[in-house]
Structure formats: structure tokens, C-alpha cells
Scaffold this motif. Sequence first.
Motif, PDB file in Angstrom:
ATOM      1  N   VAL A  10       3.118   8.506  10.545  1.00  0.00           N
ATOM      2  CA  VAL A  10       3.458   7.543   9.396  1.00  0.00           C
ATOM      3  C   VAL A  10       3.016   6.113   9.785  1.00  0.00           C
ATOM      4  O   VAL A  10       2.426   5.447   8.921  1.00  0.00           O
ATOM      5  CB  VAL A  10       4.798   7.630   8.934  1.00  0.00           C
ATOM      6  CG1 VAL A  10       5.561   6.492   8.307  1.00  0.00           C
ATOM      7  CG2 VAL A  10       5.265   8.880   8.250  1.00  0.00           C
ATOM      8  N   ASN A  11       3.352   5.682  11.049  1.00  0.00           N
ATOM      9  CA  ASN A  11       2.795   4.328  11.334  1.00  0.00           C
ATOM     10  C   ASN A  11       1.568   4.180  11.236  1.00  0.00           C
ATOM     11  O   ASN A  11       0.790   3.214  11.016  1.00  0.00           O
ATOM     12  CB  ASN A  11       3.448   3.804  12.663  1.00  0.00           C
ATOM     13  CG  ASN A  11       4.927   3.492  12.897  1.00  0.00           C
ATOM     14  OD1 ASN A  11       5.420   3.007  11.694  1.00  0.00           O
ATOM     15  ND2 ASN A  11       5.658   4.066  13.779  1.00  0.00           N
ATOM     16  N   LYS A  63       0.220   3.845   7.782  1.00  0.00           N
ATOM     17  CA  LYS A  63       0.407   2.890   7.087  1.00  0.00           C
ATOM     18  C   LYS A  63      -0.452   1.787   7.647  1.00  0.00           C
ATOM     19  O   LYS A  63      -0.868   1.185   6.853  1.00  0.00           O
ATOM     20  CB  LYS A  63       1.927   2.511   7.426  1.00  0.00           C
ATOM     21  CG  LYS A  63       2.405   1.202   7.043  1.00  0.00           C
ATOM     22  CD  LYS A  63       4.130   0.755   6.975  1.00  0.00           C
ATOM     23  CE  LYS A  63       3.955   0.487   8.407  1.00  0.00           C
ATOM     24  NZ  LYS A  63       5.152  -0.135   8.767  1.00  0.00           N
ATOM     25  N   GLU A  64      -0.630   1.481   8.866  1.00  0.00           N
ATOM     26  CA  GLU A  64      -1.654   0.933   9.593  1.00  0.00           C
ATOM     27  C   GLU A  64      -3.084   0.964   8.899  1.00  0.00           C
ATOM     28  O   GLU A  64      -3.698   0.011   8.865  1.00  0.00           O
ATOM     29  CB  GLU A  64      -1.532   0.645  11.136  1.00  0.00           C
ATOM     30  CG  GLU A  64      -0.409   0.323  11.767  1.00  0.00           C
ATOM     31  CD  GLU A  64      -0.522   0.424  13.168  1.00  0.00           C
ATOM     32  OE1 GLU A  64      -1.361   1.084  13.914  1.00  0.00           O
ATOM     33  OE2 GLU A  64       0.768   0.447  13.775  1.00  0.00           O
ATOM     34  N   LYS A 119      -3.563   1.695   6.060  1.00  0.00           N
ATOM     35  CA  LYS A 119      -3.568   1.635   4.698  1.00  0.00           C
ATOM     36  C   LYS A 119      -3.879   2.811   3.636  1.00  0.00           C
ATOM     37  O   LYS A 119      -4.227   2.846   2.539  1.00  0.00           O
ATOM     38  CB  LYS A 119      -4.520   0.530   4.184  1.00  0.00           C
ATOM     39  CG  LYS A 119      -4.770  -0.543   4.966  1.00  0.00           C
ATOM     40  CD  LYS A 119      -4.245  -1.970   4.061  1.00  0.00           C
ATOM     41  CE  LYS A 119      -4.483  -3.077   4.983  1.00  0.00           C
ATOM     42  NZ  LYS A 119      -3.519  -3.683   6.134  1.00  0.00           N
ATOM     43  N   LEU A 130      -0.764   4.922   3.701  1.00  0.00           N
ATOM     44  CA  LEU A 130       0.650   5.065   2.996  1.00  0.00           C
ATOM     45  C   LEU A 130       1.195   3.727   2.797  1.00  0.00           C
ATOM     46  O   LEU A 130       0.539   2.481   3.342  1.00  0.00           O
ATOM     47  CB  LEU A 130       1.375   5.443   4.089  1.00  0.00           C
ATOM     48  CG  LEU A 130       1.894   7.019   4.343  1.00  0.00           C
ATOM     49  CD1 LEU A 130       2.537   7.226   5.342  1.00  0.00           C
ATOM     50  CD2 LEU A 130       1.783   7.818   2.983  1.00  0.00           C
ATOM     51  N   LYS A 131       2.042   3.391   1.814  1.00  0.00           N
ATOM     52  CA  LYS A 131       2.698   2.099   1.634  1.00  0.00           C
ATOM     53  C   LYS A 131       4.172   2.515   1.535  1.00  0.00           C
ATOM     54  O   LYS A 131       4.613   3.316   1.238  1.00  0.00           O
ATOM     55  CB  LYS A 131       2.195   1.775   0.139  1.00  0.00           C
ATOM     56  CG  LYS A 131       0.865   1.385  -0.157  1.00  0.00           C
ATOM     57  CD  LYS A 131       0.942   0.748  -1.689  1.00  0.00           C
ATOM     58  CE  LYS A 131      -0.353   0.350  -1.914  1.00  0.00           C
ATOM     59  NZ  LYS A 131      -0.726  -0.381  -3.135  1.00  0.00           N
ATOM     60  N   VAL A 132       4.822   1.343   2.211  1.00  0.00           N
ATOM     61  CA  VAL A 132       6.116   1.164   1.800  1.00  0.00           C
ATOM     62  C   VAL A 132       6.576   0.732   0.579  1.00  0.00           C
ATOM     63  O   VAL A 132       6.077  -0.151  -0.110  1.00  0.00           O
ATOM     64  CB  VAL A 132       6.790   0.213   2.788  1.00  0.00           C
ATOM     65  CG1 VAL A 132       8.272   0.130   2.564  1.00  0.00           C
ATOM     66  CG2 VAL A 132       6.378   0.633   4.121  1.00  0.00           C
ATOM     67  N   TYR A 155       7.971   5.814   1.867  1.00  0.00           N
ATOM     68  CA  TYR A 155       6.693   5.832   1.959  1.00  0.00           C
ATOM     69  C   TYR A 155       6.115   6.623   1.038  1.00  0.00           C
ATOM     70  O   TYR A 155       6.475   7.833   0.597  1.00  0.00           O
ATOM     71  CB  TYR A 155       6.123   6.327   3.413  1.00  0.00           C
ATOM     72  CG  TYR A 155       6.819   5.497   4.365  1.00  0.00           C
ATOM     73  CD1 TYR A 155       5.836   4.527   4.853  1.00  0.00           C
ATOM     74  CD2 TYR A 155       7.582   6.096   5.055  1.00  0.00           C
ATOM     75  CE1 TYR A 155       6.501   3.623   5.988  1.00  0.00           C
ATOM     76  CE2 TYR A 155       8.307   5.224   6.302  1.00  0.00           C
ATOM     77  CZ  TYR A 155       7.684   4.087   6.547  1.00  0.00           C
ATOM     78  OH  TYR A 155       8.255   3.466   7.652  1.00  0.00           O
ATOM     79  N   ARG A 192      -1.139   6.155  -0.835  1.00  0.00           N
ATOM     80  CA  ARG A 192      -1.918   5.296  -1.698  1.00  0.00           C
ATOM     81  C   ARG A 192      -3.260   6.017  -2.500  1.00  0.00           C
ATOM     82  O   ARG A 192      -3.394   5.393  -3.489  1.00  0.00           O
ATOM     83  CB  ARG A 192      -2.698   4.257  -0.862  1.00  0.00           C
ATOM     84  CG  ARG A 192      -1.757   3.282  -0.225  1.00  0.00           C
ATOM     85  CD  ARG A 192      -2.482   2.314   0.695  1.00  0.00           C
ATOM     86  NE  ARG A 192      -1.966   1.236   0.922  1.00  0.00           N
ATOM     87  CZ  ARG A 192      -2.429  -0.073   0.506  1.00  0.00           C
ATOM     88  NH1 ARG A 192      -3.115  -0.189  -0.504  1.00  0.00           N
ATOM     89  NH2 ARG A 192      -1.498  -1.104   0.802  1.00  0.00           N
ATOM     90  N   TRP A 243       4.035  -4.485  -0.266  1.00  0.00           N
ATOM     91  CA  TRP A 243       2.532  -4.736  -0.219  1.00  0.00           C
ATOM     92  C   TRP A 243       2.172  -5.701  -1.286  1.00  0.00           C
ATOM     93  O   TRP A 243       2.379  -6.197  -1.902  1.00  0.00           O
ATOM     94  CB  TRP A 243       1.843  -3.250  -0.523  1.00  0.00           C
ATOM     95  CG  TRP A 243       2.567  -2.424  -1.221  1.00  0.00           C
ATOM     96  CD1 TRP A 243       3.527  -1.563  -1.297  1.00  0.00           C
ATOM     97  CD2 TRP A 243       2.527  -2.023  -2.718  1.00  0.00           C
ATOM     98  NE1 TRP A 243       3.999  -0.755  -2.065  1.00  0.00           N
ATOM     99  CE2 TRP A 243       3.211  -1.194  -2.990  1.00  0.00           C
ATOM    100  CE3 TRP A 243       1.472  -2.664  -3.403  1.00  0.00           C
ATOM    101  CZ2 TRP A 243       3.335  -0.719  -4.547  1.00  0.00           C
ATOM    102  CZ3 TRP A 243       1.483  -2.256  -4.845  1.00  0.00           C
ATOM    103  CH2 TRP A 243       2.335  -1.261  -5.588  1.00  0.00           C
TER     104      TRP A 243
END
Length: 116
Positions: free
Chosen positions: A58-59, A62-63, A65, A67-69, A84, A87, A116
Motif C-alpha cells: 500500500v505504501n 501510494k508513493e 501514485k 493509490l490515493k488516501v 485507500y 487511481r 490529494w
Amino acid sequence: MADFKILAKDSSFRNNILKALSDEYSRTILNFTIAEPKSVVDIVKECNVPMTTAYRRVNELKENKLLKVTGSIITDDGKKYFLYKSRLKAIYVVFGLESLDVQIVDNDDMGTSAYW
């Protein structure tokens, strides 16, 4: 109708997508979070992904781009979990003679978020 975007061959985003698709856990997480936001705890329980692996992927996603919180929840015992969402709604990879094209469809029904 979906808007396809073709990613440039030298794009780091394109390379991040290909890397994520090559990993079973990353593919599972992206697929599981397309329709609605999920916490890492949900991913662990419903997708049978080991806890440390889920947090690590997940990290990374996310890093990169992918996945988004989209929000957070606080449980009755005071623990806070981020939610999460993918995108991307769809990814198309076309492999042919001397070519590798990556096309994406953004996950447009994500709404807005302060994160975001």
C-alpha cells in the motif's frame, strides 16, 4: 465512455504501473480498491494478504501514485485507519513486435479529498 490515456515510453508512472502489475499482491490491492475505498485491515482480511506485505505494498502504491488516501475511520477503541482507493479503473498493456504500450483509464468516480 472511458477516456484512455497512452503513457509515454519513458514515463516513470508507466514503469510503476508495469512493476505493480508484475506483483500478485499489488494487483490484488489495486483490483480490490477500484470500486470503493478500503483500509489495510480490510485488504488483509478480505484478500488474504499478510499484514506486513499489505502495509508495504500500500505504501509503495501510494508513493507511486497508484493509490490515493480518500479518508480515514476511527474505530471504537480509538485506532485510526486510512482508506485507500485505486487511481486507475483499468490498465491495458499491449505487447507486440518491438513495442509495449500502456493505456490507462482514470478512476473518475473518486470524488475529492483533502489528502490529494
